[in-house]
Motif scaffolding. Structure first.
Motif, mmCIF file in Angstrom:
data_model
loop_
_atom_site.group_PDB
_atom_site.id
_atom_site.type_symbol
_atom_site.label_atom_id
_atom_site.label_comp_id
_atom_site.label_asym_id
_atom_site.label_seq_id
_atom_site.Cartn_x
_atom_site.Cartn_y
_atom_site.Cartn_z
ATOM 1 N N TRP A 41 -5.846 4.277 -0.655
ATOM 2 C CA TRP A 41 -4.432 3.134 -0.535
ATOM 3 C C TRP A 41 -4.532 3.423 -2.316
ATOM 4 N N LEU A 42 -3.056 4.032 -2.697
ATOM 5 C CA LEU A 42 -2.793 2.688 -4.237
ATOM 6 C C LEU A 42 -2.038 1.620 -3.222
ATOM 7 N N ILE A 43 -2.556 0.390 -3.968
ATOM 8 C CA ILE A 43 -2.188 -0.802 -3.918
ATOM 9 C C ILE A 43 -1.779 -1.739 -5.087
ATOM 10 N N ALA A 44 -0.147 -1.963 -4.854
ATOM 11 C CA ALA A 44 0.402 -1.851 -5.667
ATOM 12 C C ALA A 44 1.009 -3.944 -5.790
ATOM 13 N N ARG A 96 0.514 19.289 -7.794
ATOM 14 C CA ARG A 96 -0.904 18.914 -9.184
ATOM 15 C C ARG A 96 -1.809 18.275 -8.129
ATOM 16 N N ALA A 97 -1.172 17.762 -7.076
ATOM 17 C CA ALA A 97 -2.811 17.032 -6.415
ATOM 18 C C ALA A 97 -3.418 17.324 -5.924
ATOM 19 N N LEU A 98 -2.587 18.437 -4.585
ATOM 20 C CA LEU A 98 -3.060 19.886 -4.641
ATOM 21 C C LEU A 98 -3.804 20.670 -4.591
ATOM 22 N N GLU A 99 -3.169 20.897 -6.326
ATOM 23 C CA GLU A 99 -3.753 21.979 -7.035
ATOM 24 C C GLU A 99 -5.797 21.220 -8.405
ATOM 25 N N LEU A 100 -5.275 19.896 -7.380
ATOM 26 C CA LEU A 100 -6.843 19.267 -8.012
ATOM 27 C C LEU A 100 -7.924 19.570 -6.207
ATOM 28 N N PRO A 111 0.715 -1.410 -0.381
ATOM 29 C CA PRO A 111 0.290 0.093 -0.125
ATOM 30 C C PRO A 111 0.338 1.402 0.251
ATOM 31 N N PHE A 112 0.285 2.731 -0.819
ATOM 32 C CA PHE A 112 0.787 3.594 -0.626
ATOM 33 C C PHE A 112 -0.084 4.429 -0.124
ATOM 34 N N TYR A 113 0.269 5.833 0.456
ATOM 35 C CA TYR A 113 -1.007 6.635 0.985
ATOM 36 C C TYR A 113 -1.233 8.230 0.442
ATOM 37 N N PRO A 114 -1.697 8.358 -0.816
ATOM 38 C CA PRO A 114 -0.623 9.638 -1.492
ATOM 39 C C PRO A 114 -1.487 11.020 -1.299
ATOM 40 N N PHE A 115 -3.097 10.521 -1.026
ATOM 41 C CA PHE A 115 -3.303 11.682 -0.033
ATOM 42 C C PHE A 115 -4.515 11.528 0.268
ATOM 43 N N LEU A 158 6.220 7.744 -6.580
ATOM 44 C CA LEU A 158 6.392 8.927 -7.627
ATOM 45 C C LEU A 158 5.268 9.672 -7.280
ATOM 46 N N LEU A 159 3.612 9.148 -6.553
ATOM 47 C CA LEU A 159 2.742 9.300 -6.207
ATOM 48 C C LEU A 159 3.434 11.141 -4.716
ATOM 49 N N GLN A 160 4.260 9.556 -4.227
ATOM 50 C CA GLN A 160 4.052 10.259 -2.842
ATOM 51 C C GLN A 160 5.340 10.722 -2.888
ATOM 52 N N GLU A 161 6.212 10.659 -3.928
ATOM 53 C CA GLU A 161 7.462 10.851 -3.211
ATOM 54 C C GLU A 161 7.914 12.681 -4.552
ATOM 55 N N ASP A 162 7.454 12.384 -5.810
ATOM 56 C CA ASP A 162 7.507 13.004 -6.897
ATOM 57 C C ASP A 162 7.635 14.104 -6.210
ATOM 58 N N SER A 163 7.274 15.564 -6.295
ATOM 59 C CA SER A 163 7.205 17.158 -5.952
ATOM 60 C C SER A 163 6.293 17.737 -6.837
#
Length: 395
Positions: A310-313, A334-338, A131-135, A324-329
């Protein structure tokens, strides 16, 4: 005798060039401009990492999700992912809870992304994955402003200070009581509404959509004296609040697009959505028109619930997207802008994006009360009591 000679300096003679030279220069000029533009474009592409894509290759990553597919459809998100050699191909599940059902096979995809943690945890417990937790994004009630003002007159909603009338806090206990009492919108004293329908917030199908199941949990929490119903209490609580959901008629998978459509008032004057949908709409509206839409407002339930997709890979490619979703600035920005909140993924705030655009920001946790969601077996009992799910209750 000396003969004096005067030596004349050679004259510089400038000959008119043949006309063909001028024609050649005029002919070459557009190519020079085009070459300059091409060089600038190439510099930008290399700076963004896009020009190298033909050399490094692009990996197609297969994913299944519901409402969060909008994030991966965003052109800027797609561009950043492509710059990292990734193209996400999304299959629409028709609702987050569909991914969790026994007949579903999430592991046939590189990753899945249900809209909230209840469904995500069930999927992870059943089939594993990383699991990843992007937003995150709070569950909210969106309304046209005259409906919010009518609720405020009834003492059910309170305008939040310094928000230019865009945000309210909704007393869920009083709101549920209004519906259970059978009150209609036009029965609110001095409310100014002609709508004779019963007071409700239209919500998605809890059998299919995470937002529908989560809203049911919020209503049950409010109706049960702000306690999550236990397995022993679940059936009785569901029976109590059933009228609130029965008056809606046919459920849908989501009402976000309907609410923001030009005819939104006709279809869903008050409805359950995610905060990011509203904020993204206002950001887009401000950029396009120079002002926000004051006709559409947001009501935060006084007992809040933050949905955490959750993004479950299930593969290395899926894990790459999660990282990328958790670490790429750029993706975080862009997530904030959305309209999303970064949650575990970062410390930046969606409020910063709103401040930059001069858009007021609301408080989803005013009062700090959190909705404690019923455990899966109790929630499943309540969902089943409201109406039979076509393929059983996944929760």
């Amino acid at each position: 005798m000396v003969v004096s000679r005067s030596t004349e300096e050679p004259a510089l003679v400038v000959l008119d060039p043949p006309r063909s030279v001028f024609r050649r220069k005029r002919f070459l000029l557009p190519f020079g401009v085009s070459a300059a533009i091409a060089l600038v474009g190439a510099f930008v592409l290399f700076a963004n990492g896009v020009a190298a894509l033909p050399f490094q290759g692009v990996t197609v990553v297969r994913a299944m999700m519901a409402s969060k597919s909008e994030f991966f459809a965003d052109p800027e998100v797609r561009r950043v992912l492509m710059a990292n050699g990734v193209q996400v191909h999304v299959t629409d599940s028709g609702g987050s809870t569909e991914i969790a059902k026994e007949r579903a096979n999430p592991t046939s995809f590189d990753f899945v992304m249900p809209s909230g943690q209840l469904t995500a945890r069930q999927i992870h417990d059943r089939v594993g994955g990383k699991p990843f937790y992007p937003f995150t994004t709070p569950l909210v009630v969106a309304a046209f402003s005259d409906y919010a003002k009518a609720l405020a007159k009834r003492g059910v909603a309170t305008p939040q200070e310094d928000t230019d009338g865009l945000y309210y806090t909704l007393d869920m206990t009083k709101f549920v009581e209004l519906t259970l009492a059978g009150e209609t919108w036009n029965s609110i004293p001095d409310g100014g509404l002609t709508n004779a329908n019963q007071i409700i917030a239209q919500s998605p199908d809890p059998c299919r959509a995470y937002s529908g199941a989560a809203y049911l949990a919020v209503v049950a929490f409010a109706a049960n004296d702000k306690h999550a119903p236990t397995a022993a209490e679940a059936k009785a609580v569901a029976t109590k609040i059933k009228p609130l959901f029965e008056v809606e008629g046919q459920f849908g998978a989501g009402i976000g697009r309907t609410f923001f459509s030009p005819d939104g008032r006709t279809f869903a004057p008050v409805g359950v959505i995610y905060e990011h949908q509203y904020l993204a709409y206002q950001i887009r509206t401000k950029e396009q028109t120079g002002s926000v839409d004051h006709d559409r407002v947001l009501l935060y339930p006084d007992a809040h619930h933050h949905a955490e997709p959750w993004l479950i890979a299930f593969s290395e490619q899926g894990e790459k997207v999660g990282r990328l979703l958790q670490e790429d600035s750029r993706l975080q920005r862009r997530a904030l802008e959305l309209g999303f909140r970064l949650g575990r993924a970062g410390s930046a705030s969606v409020g910063t994006v709103l401040d930059e655009r001069g858009i007021p920001k609301g408080n989803p946790g005013q009062g700090d009360t959190e909705t404690f969601v019923a455990k899966p077996d109790a929630l499943a009992t309540m969902i089943e009591e409201l109406g039979s799910c076509p393929s059983g209750v996944p929760l």
